[in-house]
Write a protein that holds these residues in place. Structure first.
Motif, PDB file in Angstrom:
ATOM      1  N   ILE A  93       0.811  -1.219   0.000  1.00  0.00           N
ATOM      2  CA  ILE A  93       0.000   0.000   0.000  1.00  0.00           C
ATOM      3  C   ILE A  93       0.846   1.272   0.000  1.00  0.00           C
ATOM      4  O   ILE A  93       0.289   2.372  -0.020  1.00  0.00           O
ATOM      5  N   GLU A  94       2.165   1.156   0.014  1.00  0.00           N
ATOM      6  CA  GLU A  94       3.006   2.328   0.201  1.00  0.00           C
ATOM      7  C   GLU A  94       2.871   3.348  -0.933  1.00  0.00           C
ATOM      8  O   GLU A  94       2.866   4.567  -0.683  1.00  0.00           O
ATOM      9  N   VAL A  95       2.748   2.888  -2.173  1.00  0.00           N
ATOM     10  CA  VAL A  95       2.602   3.837  -3.284  1.00  0.00           C
ATOM     11  C   VAL A  95       1.283   4.590  -3.181  1.00  0.00           C
ATOM     12  O   VAL A  95       1.233   5.813  -3.356  1.00  0.00           O
ATOM     13  N   PHE A  96       0.206   3.872  -2.878  1.00  0.00           N
ATOM     14  CA  PHE A  96      -1.090   4.529  -2.723  1.00  0.00           C
ATOM     15  C   PHE A  96      -1.059   5.540  -1.577  1.00  0.00           C
ATOM     16  O   PHE A  96      -1.605   6.644  -1.697  1.00  0.00           O
ATOM     17  N   TRP A 111       6.255  13.511   1.915  1.00  0.00           N
ATOM     18  CA  TRP A 111       7.584  13.145   2.410  1.00  0.00           C
ATOM     19  C   TRP A 111       7.534  12.690   3.857  1.00  0.00           C
ATOM     20  O   TRP A 111       8.302  11.819   4.271  1.00  0.00           O
ATOM     21  N   VAL A 112       6.630  13.257   4.646  1.00  0.00           N
ATOM     22  CA  VAL A 112       6.460  12.793   6.025  1.00  0.00           C
ATOM     23  C   VAL A 112       5.976  11.344   6.035  1.00  0.00           C
ATOM     24  O   VAL A 112       6.492  10.504   6.798  1.00  0.00           O
ATOM     25  N   MET A 113       5.005  11.016   5.183  1.00  0.00           N
ATOM     26  CA  MET A 113       4.492   9.648   5.112  1.00  0.00           C
ATOM     27  C   MET A 113       5.547   8.690   4.573  1.00  0.00           C
ATOM     28  O   MET A 113       5.670   7.554   5.049  1.00  0.00           O
ATOM     29  N   ILE A 114       6.308   9.126   3.584  1.00  0.00           N
ATOM     30  CA  ILE A 114       7.377   8.290   3.027  1.00  0.00           C
ATOM     31  C   ILE A 114       8.393   7.934   4.112  1.00  0.00           C
ATOM     32  O   ILE A 114       8.794   6.773   4.275  1.00  0.00           O
TER      33      ILE A 114
END
Length: 355
Positions: A93-96, A111-114
């Motif tokens: 799910i990382e790309v979504f 960028w915070v979520m990445i």
């Protein structure tokens, strides 16, 4: 409400066990739809990734149902299995999540979520490496299983409660049980004695051949074939470098900027160091050797990673794709959409920097 959901899940579980090949077609159709809708509208990229992530989660759920039913998966502790599923879910799910965060909170939010996702994955992988001694970890840790093992004929004898009527692993009757199942899928001609596959148990058209159904491979049943190798200090350091690379790359981008060559060189150097320190792969098991081959092939992604892509390889790659599309009949149908999609694909962090 909980009872209703439980009944629905049991019906779905039974459907998966009785129709593994048809379920595979549904999974493939969902994945194909994600490709078809990509680029069709302003919101198509995030919708496409949502559908693609959903198809991966569907595969993960269906594989778990089949694995539990057939009992051919190596046994690990429940806590270790849970951690492996957490990492796999995150990778699916990382790309979504990145695209959704960018849509909701802008570039800073993405960028915070990445960063949060990469820290979470690294923490879980370090726990698997040092506490559970999981060896060289594949990506994802729970890969899709071979569906040929779970065709409808093999599951033909399952009762309605969804549990297989097979002997326990230590009963010693596995070969006899498989012979009985194979007899259900074949018949013998009276005059010639030739063994033929029953039409009712034939696989889908695109998967058919003239071979008879085979028994489940011993490597699929034997837990020893997938037992993680005991890594020495050098290989533990090499695996640690591989796990730390995404966080180190993000930190170097924050310090030196996205346009700098230093983050690219740091990440590339860490990948090369990790692969070199692994030593002779022949000492590892089959899955671990396959993972090292995958990591070696992933080094080609550095051609698409900025700033190398923007400054050196972009023009050459586009030129090569144009030459192939113009000179090979039919290739333009695939390569022209690819050329149009490359700028969007290259800008999504998890597409090219996930591992």
């Amino acid at each position: 409400m909980a009872d209703v959901l439980e009944r629905v899940f049991q019906k779905y579980k039974q459907c998966v066990l009785e129709n593994p090949q048809n379920i595979g077609k549904v999974e493939s159709a969902c994945r194909m739809m994600s490709y078809l809708i990509s680029g069709k509208s302003h919101n198509s990229l995030i919708l496409s990734e949502l559908l693609y992530s959903s198809s991966n989660l569907m595969v993960l759920l269906n594989d778990a149902i089949l694995q539990k039913a057939t009992k051919i998966v190596p046994k690990v502790s429940m806590s270790q299995e849970r951690l492996m599923y957490y990492v796999t879910l995150t990778e699916y799910i990382e790309v979504f999540v990145e695209l959704a965060a960018r849509r909701l909170w802008g570039e800073i939010g993405s960028w915070v979520m990445i960063t949060a996702i990469q820290i979470l994955k690294a923490a879980l992988r370090f726990l698997l490496l040092f506490y559970y001694k999981s060896g060289i970890q594949p990506s994802p840790p729970v890969p899709p299983v071979n569906r040929e093992t779970f065709d409808a004929a093999l599951l033909h004898e399952f009762p309605k409660n969804g549990e297989p009527d097979l002997p326990d692993d230590d009963s010693g009757d596995d070969d006899e049980n498989q012979d009985n199942l194979l007899q259900l899928k074949t018949f013998t001609l009276k005059r010639s004695g030739r063994v033929m596959r029953r039409l009712s148990d034939a696989p889908p058209l695109h998967m058919r051949d003239w071979k008879l159904p085979a028994k489940v491979k011993e490597t699929d049943k034997n837990p020893e074939s997938t037992v993680p190798s005991i890594l020495n200090t050098q290989r533990m350091c090499a695996e640690s470098i591989h796990i730390m690379k995404p966080i180190t790359h993000l930190l170097s981008m924050y310090i030196f900027g996205q346009a700098s060559w230093k983050p690219w060189l740091v990440a590339c150097g860490m990948d090369i160091s990790s692969l070199s320190a692994m030593g002779n792969p022949e000492e590892l098991n089959t899955q671990e050797r396959g993972e090292l081959r995958r990591r070696t092939l992933m080094m080609l992604y550095y051609l698409f990673r900025s700033p190398f892509y923007n400054r050196i390889s972009e023009a050459k790659i586009i030129l090569l794709l144009k030459i192939l599309a113009d000179n090979i009949p039919g290739m333009s149908l695939f390569l022209k959409p690819l050329m149009e999609y490359l700028p969007y694909w290259q800008k999504v962090y998890f597409y090219i920097w996930s591992t």
